[in-house]
Scaffold this active site. Structure first.
Site, PDB file in Angstrom:
ATOM      1  CG  ASP A  45      32.007 -31.473   4.097  1.00  0.00           C
ATOM      2  OD1 ASP A  45      31.864 -32.717   4.117  1.00  0.00           O
ATOM      3  OD2 ASP A  45      31.103 -30.688   3.754  1.00  0.00           O
ATOM      4  CG  HIS A  94      29.109 -24.652   0.503  1.00  0.00           C
ATOM      5  ND1 HIS A  94      28.744 -23.333   0.642  1.00  0.00           N
ATOM      6  CD2 HIS A  94      28.774 -25.255   1.665  1.00  0.00           C
ATOM      7  CE1 HIS A  94      28.234 -23.138   1.843  1.00  0.00           C
ATOM      8  NE2 HIS A  94      28.241 -24.295   2.490  1.00  0.00           N
ATOM      9  CG  HIS A  99      26.902 -32.828   0.639  1.00  0.00           C
ATOM     10  ND1 HIS A  99      28.107 -32.806   1.303  1.00  0.00           N
ATOM     11  CD2 HIS A  99      26.429 -31.572   0.690  1.00  0.00           C
ATOM     12  CE1 HIS A  99      28.354 -31.565   1.719  1.00  0.00           C
ATOM     13  NE2 HIS A  99      27.343 -30.802   1.365  1.00  0.00           N
ATOM     14  CG  HIS A 147      25.314 -30.620   4.356  1.00  0.00           C
ATOM     15  ND1 HIS A 147      25.696 -29.476   3.692  1.00  0.00           N
ATOM     16  CD2 HIS A 147      24.163 -30.294   5.022  1.00  0.00           C
ATOM     17  CE1 HIS A 147      24.810 -28.514   3.929  1.00  0.00           C
ATOM     18  NE2 HIS A 147      23.884 -28.984   4.735  1.00  0.00           N
ATOM     19  CG  HIS A 152      31.007 -29.043   8.226  1.00  0.00           C
ATOM     20  ND1 HIS A 152      31.724 -27.883   8.011  1.00  0.00           N
ATOM     21  CD2 HIS A 152      30.700 -29.510   6.989  1.00  0.00           C
ATOM     22  CE1 HIS A 152      31.814 -27.645   6.714  1.00  0.00           C
ATOM     23  NE2 HIS A 152      31.194 -28.620   6.068  1.00  0.00           N
TER      24      HIS A 152
HETATM   25 FE   LIG Z   1      30.541 -28.723   3.955  1.00  0.00          FE
HETATM   26 FE   LIG Z   2      27.362 -28.920   2.355  1.00  0.00          FE
END
Ligand SMILES: [Fe+2]
Ligand SMILES: [Fe+2]
Length: 268
Positions: free
Chosen positions: A8, A68, A159, A184, A186
């Site tokens: 990400d 997102h 994700h 997702h 992170h």
């Molecule tokens: Fe993200």
């Molecule tokens: Fe996400």
């Protein structure tokens, strides 16, 4: 072939990291193809044609996304017009955009076949994830079957939040895809491996952006949110910018993974 998947990309610091580090990584790893998750590329939330354009210009071939997806309304333009941009496959039928694509690898070094095609698939998990989407496992299996009619080299960005769902999903697809890498959370995990069927796996690639942060955001407002339960503005943080991801080597003839290596590079 060798591909890099980038976790990400968060805000401008994340985009800068890709711009500055990707040329070096392409050379260092002799990369043939680059995929990046861009769901946080616009100010930390969502993606726009401008931020996607910057990421493509930096040398990324395909951008995936996640929960997102809808944070910036300009995403509609990407969903309608940009074939190199993927959204999670398991949205209800009729949702704009696409969850997979088959792409040609430019100037492959392979002696096996030329040009090489790679299938890229983006799927969203259903455990602790909003909004609830259609069945991830069954829809992914159907899509992989379709993709395998065109190529055995298939990369999946799953994700998802729950490690159990991610591992089970990848085990379910073992032998049918070249790699499943999670996004997702992170947070980069240290469980890179190749399953018995030849599928490379990493639970989470991590994120590309400022790591002196809470998942890419300024630390203080997030602490305050947990202390008070009151809404806070979460600005994208600035410092200790890193590019996170994984390099995967794939046997072109069989589509099976040969090697997977985590990547964590500092932007200096
Ligand atoms: Fe993200
Ligand atoms: Fe996400």
């Amino acid at each position: 072939m060798k591909l890099l998947f980038i976790g990400d990309i968060v805000g401008q610091p994340g985009r800068n990291a890709v711009k500055n580090l990707l040329p070096k990584l392409r050379e260092q790893h002799a990369l043939d193809f680059v995929i990046a998750n861009g769901e946080n590329s616009a100010g930390g939330s969502g993606i726009t044609p401008r931020t996607a354009g910057e990421i493509f210009d930096a040398g990324v071939d395909v951008i995936t996304s996640g929960d997102h997806l809808w944070d910036q309304k300009e995403v509609m333009e990407l969903l309608a017009n940009e074939k190199r941009f993927l959204r999670p496959l398991n949205y209800p039928a009729g949702t704009p955009g696409r969850g997979s694509g088959v792409f040609e690898v430019q100037s492959p070094k392979s002696k096996v076949q030329s040009p090489i095609s790679i299938g890229v698939l983006n799927v969203q998990g259903r455990t602790f994830m909003q909004p609830p989407l259609e069945h991830a496992f069954l829809l992914a299996a159907e899509e992989v079957k379709r993709l395998r009619e065109r190529t055995k080299i298939i990369f999946v960005d799953f994700h998802a939040e729950a490690t159990s769902e991610k591992i089970a999903f990848a085990r379910f697809l073992d032998g049918r895809v070249s790699a499943v890498v999670g996004t997702h959370t992170h947070v980069q995990t240290a469980d890179e491996q190749i399953f018995p069927g030849g599928t490379a796996y990493l639970t989470d690639a991590g994120f590309t952006g400022p790591h002196e942060s809470v998942l890419g955001r300024e630390i203080e407002p997030v602490i305050k949110r947990f202390l008070t339960a009151m809404p806070q503005r979460f600005e994208v943080a600035k410092n200790r910018v890193q590019l996170h991801g994984a390099v995967i080597e794939i046997d072109d003839a069989s589509g099976k993974a040969v090697k997977i290596q985590r990547v964590s590079e500092n932007l200096i």
